[in-house]
Design a protein around this motif. Structure first.
Motif, PDB file in Angstrom:
ATOM      1  N   GLN A  57       0.835  -1.186   0.000  1.00 46.57           N
ATOM      2  CA  GLN A  57       0.000   0.000   0.000  1.00 46.57           C
ATOM      3  C   GLN A  57       0.877   1.245   0.000  1.00 46.57           C
ATOM      4  N   THR A  58       0.228   2.372   0.145  1.00 41.20           N
ATOM      5  CA  THR A  58       0.919   3.655   0.080  1.00 41.20           C
ATOM      6  C   THR A  58       1.968   3.780   1.169  1.00 41.20           C
ATOM      7  N   ASP A  59       3.057   4.458   0.822  1.00 42.35           N
ATOM      8  CA  ASP A  59       4.110   4.721   1.792  1.00 42.35           C
ATOM      9  C   ASP A  59       3.548   5.524   2.957  1.00 42.35           C
ATOM     10  N   LEU A  60       3.772   5.042   4.167  1.00 42.20           N
ATOM     11  CA  LEU A  60       3.250   5.696   5.363  1.00 42.20           C
ATOM     12  C   LEU A  60       4.167   6.781   5.899  1.00 42.20           C
ATOM     13  N   LEU A  61       5.405   6.847   5.405  1.00 42.61           N
ATOM     14  CA  LEU A  61       6.343   7.838   5.913  1.00 42.61           C
ATOM     15  C   LEU A  61       6.079   9.210   5.297  1.00 42.61           C
ATOM     16  N   LEU A  62       6.236  10.220   6.100  1.00 43.81           N
ATOM     17  CA  LEU A  62       6.248  11.593   5.602  1.00 43.81           C
ATOM     18  C   LEU A  62       7.670  11.938   5.177  1.00 43.81           C
ATOM     19  N   ASN A  63       7.824  12.387   3.941  1.00 44.69           N
ATOM     20  CA  ASN A  63       9.120  12.812   3.442  1.00 44.69           C
ATOM     21  C   ASN A  63      10.150  11.680   3.484  1.00 44.69           C
ATOM     22  N   ALA A 118       8.842  10.731  11.492  1.00 45.65           N
ATOM     23  CA  ALA A 118       7.609  11.054  12.206  1.00 45.65           C
ATOM     24  C   ALA A 118       6.808   9.776  12.388  1.00 45.65           C
ATOM     25  N   PRO A 119       6.069   9.638  13.500  1.00 48.07           N
ATOM     26  CA  PRO A 119       5.292   8.417  13.720  1.00 48.07           C
ATOM     27  C   PRO A 119       4.225   8.223  12.654  1.00 48.07           C
ATOM     28  N   ALA A 120       3.995   6.983  12.300  1.00 47.45           N
ATOM     29  CA  ALA A 120       2.928   6.617  11.367  1.00 47.45           C
ATOM     30  C   ALA A 120       1.968   5.685  12.078  1.00 47.45           C
ATOM     31  N   ALA A 121       0.677   5.909  11.929  1.00 47.63           N
ATOM     32  CA  ALA A 121      -0.322   5.074  12.586  1.00 47.63           C
ATOM     33  C   ALA A 121      -0.301   3.663  12.008  1.00 47.63           C
ATOM     34  N   GLU A 183       1.668   3.055  16.772  1.00 49.60           N
ATOM     35  CA  GLU A 183       2.469   3.824  15.835  1.00 49.60           C
ATOM     36  C   GLU A 183       3.751   3.068  15.491  1.00 49.60           C
ATOM     37  N   ALA A 184       4.325   3.454  14.343  1.00 50.12           N
ATOM     38  CA  ALA A 184       5.614   2.899  13.923  1.00 50.12           C
ATOM     39  C   ALA A 184       6.514   4.032  13.452  1.00 50.12           C
ATOM     40  N   THR A 185       7.806   3.848  13.638  1.00 52.30           N
ATOM     41  CA  THR A 185       8.816   4.775  13.113  1.00 52.30           C
ATOM     42  C   THR A 185       9.942   3.968  12.504  1.00 52.30           C
ATOM     43  N   VAL A 186      10.754   4.642  11.691  1.00 53.90           N
ATOM     44  CA  VAL A 186      12.018   4.070  11.259  1.00 53.90           C
ATOM     45  C   VAL A 186      13.129   4.990  11.744  1.00 53.90           C
ATOM     46  N   LEU A 187      14.297   4.428  11.933  1.00 55.20           N
ATOM     47  CA  LEU A 187      15.425   5.174  12.507  1.00 55.20           C
ATOM     48  C   LEU A 187      16.671   4.855  11.703  1.00 55.20           C
ATOM     49  N   ILE A 188      17.346   5.897  11.198  1.00 56.37           N
ATOM     50  CA  ILE A 188      18.682   5.722  10.631  1.00 56.37           C
ATOM     51  C   ILE A 188      19.676   6.041  11.740  1.00 56.37           C
ATOM     52  N   TYR A 189      20.758   5.243  11.835  1.00 51.72           N
ATOM     53  CA  TYR A 189      21.471   5.211  13.113  1.00 51.72           C
ATOM     54  C   TYR A 189      22.930   4.838  12.916  1.00 51.72           C
ATOM     55  N   SER A 190      23.775   5.412  13.772  1.00 51.26           N
ATOM     56  CA  SER A 190      25.172   5.010  13.905  1.00 51.26           C
ATOM     57  C   SER A 190      25.431   4.711  15.370  1.00 51.26           C
ATOM     58  N   ASP A 201      18.892   7.430   1.670  1.00 51.63           N
ATOM     59  CA  ASP A 201      17.932   7.982   0.716  1.00 51.63           C
ATOM     60  C   ASP A 201      16.782   6.992   0.520  1.00 51.63           C
ATOM     61  N   ASP A 202      15.653   7.541   0.108  1.00 52.15           N
ATOM     62  CA  ASP A 202      14.488   6.757  -0.303  1.00 52.15           C
ATOM     63  C   ASP A 202      14.047   5.748   0.752  1.00 52.15           C
ATOM     64  N   ALA A 203      13.740   6.243   1.949  1.00 55.45           N
ATOM     65  CA  ALA A 203      13.173   5.396   3.001  1.00 55.45           C
ATOM     66  C   ALA A 203      11.685   5.185   2.743  1.00 55.45           C
ATOM     67  N   ALA A 204      11.156   4.066   3.209  1.00 50.76           N
ATOM     68  CA  ALA A 204       9.735   3.774   3.008  1.00 50.76           C
ATOM     69  C   ALA A 204       9.227   2.892   4.143  1.00 50.76           C
ATOM     70  N   LEU A 205       7.936   3.017   4.432  1.00 51.51           N
ATOM     71  CA  LEU A 205       7.234   2.163   5.398  1.00 51.51           C
ATOM     72  C   LEU A 205       5.869   1.864   4.807  1.00 51.51           C
ATOM     73  N   THR A 206       5.570   0.594   4.587  1.00 53.19           N
ATOM     74  CA  THR A 206       4.299   0.221   3.959  1.00 53.19           C
ATOM     75  C   THR A 206       3.665  -0.931   4.711  1.00 53.19           C
ATOM     76  N   ALA A 207       2.331  -0.935   4.700  1.00 48.83           N
ATOM     77  CA  ALA A 207       1.580  -2.081   5.201  1.00 48.83           C
ATOM     78  C   ALA A 207       1.496  -3.109   4.085  1.00 48.83           C
TER      79      ALA A 207
END
Length: 827
Positions: A57-63, A118-121, A183-190, A201-207
């Motif tokens: 489905q549609t990407d749930l992430l903002l930006n 940002a959190p996604a429902a 809610e769900a988030t993604v984290l880029i991390y060191s 680049d080009d992160a995505a979160l989808t159901a």
């Protein structure tokens, strides 16, 4: 010419009759899974049709593309902590698609740097895929998927890390939202230990709706046994593996009638019941992979942790009760200890040898004796402790070291190589009795109440009485087996147990009776050793000393015994199925109609474990990649001419390395090495090698180190003229190599090792350490991704793809069930 790796500027580099032959329908086969209540999907020709992948489905992430930038930072993303601010910024210096990326520059190994979406429902119970592309200039980079509850507490997370520099890498994750997640988030991390620079680049979160494999019920049933002990008129057995519900099966049978007395599934840590011992009151269980020895009470049928005698990696290879102690020999420390029966107190005698396996421990009134696997060594300690005396000078040459020992009449009897040796405790009065040529080794020794010593041979099951000068045959109840126990009853009968779960009762020089415990309540579903989908659309599953042939459209199943574990299966020109057997080193041919087994020969030359096989149709020959016997480094590539039956074993292609895999492209075979060999203390060579062999002349074309930091390859696969390599050390790396240009064209990190598959130019990986099937980047698929995640592991060795003729599904293991996994093209 050395290989060329991607530039940081290349942005797209990302004749024997089976013991049993059991035709049965699927219902009959499933009835062998005692009390499991396993259901079977209706299997028909439709299974080989067109599986579909529910669209994401549609990407749930903002930006998610990081292209919307405010004050030098991507909008809708927040810092992991204030300390991250100086080390994060939007960038156009390195962008995967268009717009901007995020540059993470971690200056040293003290800072923690991260940027969270940002959190996604989300919906509790829903499945979500997350991914990001990362270009690492130095160091490593991590990517997290996180779920949060209504109170803002993180309730689940998973991450992937890459350290591959100089190319865009795709890191993806799949997770199911916990019941309390909102809610769900993604984290880029060191991480704190990392210092480096990476672009995201080009992160995505989808159901997503996960692909669902179609299950076909248990792939293979076994009564495989490891632990066995006789107490009075009963024999106790433990399962070699856990049952599907993760329990250890322990059963007791009447040794006079073969009747089942009890069958208990015990909640015991470890992977199986490796050894048993008894003091007349309790049965002691030494699991494989457990710090603890467990104690079973036959009166109450209860089990308890009893004595901590190792670590979580300990296997108990020898256990015997003498006087007031339980004496044990362990793996991987090759150490001898004793445990006081009254209170579980542990005392250590010492290490036996540089081997990993303390295979035999024997005690008499004065001494404790211990022997090891190759390189075989024999030590003697005073029973109450003290310095060891080395008796190894009495041993004969043996590729397996010492397999069994017994003490009787002031003599120590040792099964070593092709002899049964007897010595005094000081090593004097040595007598060596050769083992008859038909026998492989003697693997069990036992002493009767009258002091008589008996031996049983591996594979033939020939039983012998050990006299002062020779081995005198007294019976042969079975054939083609590995023995787990030989005991002598009070009335002089011999009781034996095979690794397949046969129990026999033999009167020396007289009649015998054999029972199969798999039909008496002890059988249980097992993991697969190997698998093969034939041109007739039969699925062959190699199990422990058995092969099961499934015909899914009709639901019929046929099962037959073989003398070992089929580590690899291939189909020949006429439909004959060939198997590489362990531990015999035999290569067998199986008629697909009658299932009659014919032995082509034995690898020999110090080779024991078949790693991979390939049928070279152009030259009607088998190619067998193999590893050596324990304690050795050099494997082999063996050519087997199927017209003449001739074997040519070549150990010179990859010296000082086990040969792990073979792939063929045109008239060239490519093989890969593992510098650790088989159960050695470590490598001889500084890096593993790849070799190319001309199949027409059987001559070496080249041998090179393609990756100086790789100590162990796991697999090689040829796809449209390119070679895909997978590593074990470092764990889970892969790269695609073009032999013509000597260039690495793609690479990545799987997080673990397993097997490759290919269909129509698409390339797949199945990693049972991460429990997933992925499509890898290839000429056809620029960006790969996850197809199946969270697969219950059902492979004893590496997973094997068995892709259907239309290329849209593969047969494989889902836990202990045979299953068909869709392989649709991802959008």
């Amino acid at each position: 010419m050395p290989p060329v790796f991607p530039s940081p500027h290349d942005t797209e580099c990302l004749e024997r009759t089976p013991l049993s032959l059991l035709p049965m329908n699927r219902r009959t086969f499933l009835n062998g899974a005692i009390g499991l209540g396993v259901g079977v999907a209706a299997l028909g020709a439709g299974l080989l049709g067109d599986p579909t992948y529910a669209a994401a489905q549609t990407d749930l992430l903002l930006n998610g593309g990081f292209d919307d930038v405010v004050d030098g930072m991507p909008r809708d993303w927040r810092l992991f902590g204030a300390a991250s601010a100086p080390h994060l910024a939007s960038s156009q210096a390195r962008v995967r698609s268009t717009g901007s990326s995020v540059r993470l520059a971690d200056p040293d190994a003290t800072a923690v740097v991260g940027l969270r979406s940002a959190p996604a429902a989300v919906t509790a119970g829903g499945t979500y895929d997350a991914g990001v592309h990362v270009f690492i200039e130095r160091g490593e980079a991590s990517f997290y998927l996180e779920f949060w509850n209504a109170s803002g507490v993180r309730v689940w997370n998973q991450f992937r890390t890459s350290s591959i520099t100089g190319s865009w890498q795709y890191l993806d994750l799949r997770g199911t939202a916990p019941d309390d997640a909102v809610e769900a988030t993604v984290l880029i991390y060191s991480s704190r230990s990392n210092a480096g620079t990476a672009y995201f680049d080009d992160a995505a979160l989808t159901a997503v709706t996960p692909l669902v494999p179609q299950l076909a019920g248990p792939a293979s049933l076994t009564a495989a046994v490891r632990g066995a002990v006789v107490e009075g008129d009963r024999v106790y057995l433990t399962s070699r593996y856990k049952t599907p519900d993760g329990r250890l099966r322990l059963a007791q049978f009447d040794i006079g009638t073969g009747a089942s007395i009890t069958v208990d599934d015990l909640d015991i840590e470890g992977t199986g019941g490796h050894r048993l011992a008894s003091d007349g009151r309790y049965v002691y269980i030494g699991p494989s992979g457990s710090a603890w020895i467990w104690r079973y009470d036959p009166a109450t049928r209860s089990v308890e942790r009893w004595a901590e005698a190792g670590s979580s990696t300990t296997w108990y290879y020898s256990m015997t009760v003498h006087g007031g102690h339980l004496y044990i020999g362990t793996y991987p420390d090759c150490t001898v200890k004793r445990v006081r029966l009254t209170d579980g107190a542990v005392e250590t005698y010492g290490r036996v040898s540089t081997s990993l396996y303390a295979t035999a421990v024997v005690v008499d009134d004065e001494y404790v004796y211990a022997g090891s696997a190759a390189p075989g060594r024999l030590l003697r300690w005073p029973k109450d402790g003290g310095d060891a005396v080395d008796l190894s000078a009495s041993l004969s040459e043996s590729p397996v070291g010492i397999l069994a020992m017994a003490a009787s009449g002031g003599m120590l009897h040792v099964a070593c190589g092709r002899e049964v040796i007897s010595i005094r405790p000081d090593g004097s009065d040595r007598v060596a009795r050769p083992i008859p040529g038909a026998d492989r080794y003697v693997d069990q020794l036992a002493v009767g109440g009258d002091g008589a010593v008996y031996a049983v041979a591996r594979l033939t099951s020939n039983h012998y009485r050990v006299t002062p000068t020779e081995l005198v045959a007294v019976g042969r109840p079975l054939d083609n087996i590995e023995n787990q126990l030989l005991a002598v009853t009070a009335d002089g009968r011999l009781v034996g147990v095979s690794g397949l779960g046969h129990v026999w009762n033999l009167q020396p020089g007289g009649p015998h009776t054999v029972w199969d415990t798999s039909t008496r309540g002890f059988g249980y579903p097992e993991v697969a050793q190997s698998m093969l989908l034939t041109r007739r659309q039969r699925v062959w599953v190699g199990g422990h000393f058995a092969i099961t042939v499934h015909h899914p459209p009709s639901g019929t199943v046929r099962r037959f015994d073989v003398n070992g574990e089929p580590k690899a299966l291939v189909e020949g020109r006429d439909g004959t199925v060939y198997a590489g057997m362990y531990p015999t080193g035999e290569i067998i041919a199986i008629d697909p109609d009658t299932l009659k087994v014919r032995v082509l020969g034995t690898l020999g030359h110090g080779q024991m474990r078949t790693r991979a096989m390939h049928f070279d149709a152009d030259r009607n020959q088998l190619l067998v990649a193999s590893g050596p016997t324990g304690g050795n480094h050099t494997g082999a590539l063996t050519f087997i001419d199927l017209a003449t039956g001739a074997f040519e074993v070549r150990k010179d292609f990859l010296p000082d390395q086990s040969v792990m895999s073979v792939a063929v492209s045109g008239s060239t075979a490519y093989i890969v090495g593992d510098t650790y060999g088989e159960s050695t203390g470590g490598p001889i060579l500084p890096a593993a090698q790849v070799a190319a062999v001309d199949l027409r002349t059987r001559q070496l074309l080249w041998r090179e180190v393609l990756r100086p930091d790789w100590l162990s390859y796991e697999a090689v696969h040829a796809v449209d003229g390119q070679l895909y390599f997978m590593s074990r050390r470092p764990r889970g790396r892969w790269f695609a190599f073009d032999p013509a240009s000597r260039r690495v064209v793609r690479e990545g990190d799987l997080g673990g090792y397993g097997g490759f598959g290919e269909a129509g130019g698409r390339v797949f990986s199945w990693v049972h350490w991460t429990y997933d099937i992925r499509e890898l980047p290839s000429e056809r698929t620029p960006v790969g991704g996850l197809l199946h995640g969270g697969i219950p592991n059902g492979w004893y060795n590496n997973p094997v793809f068995n892709i259907t003729p239309n290329g849209k599904a593969t047969w494989g293991m889902h836990g202990t069930d045979l299953a068909l996994f869709p392989l649709p093209v991802r959008s």
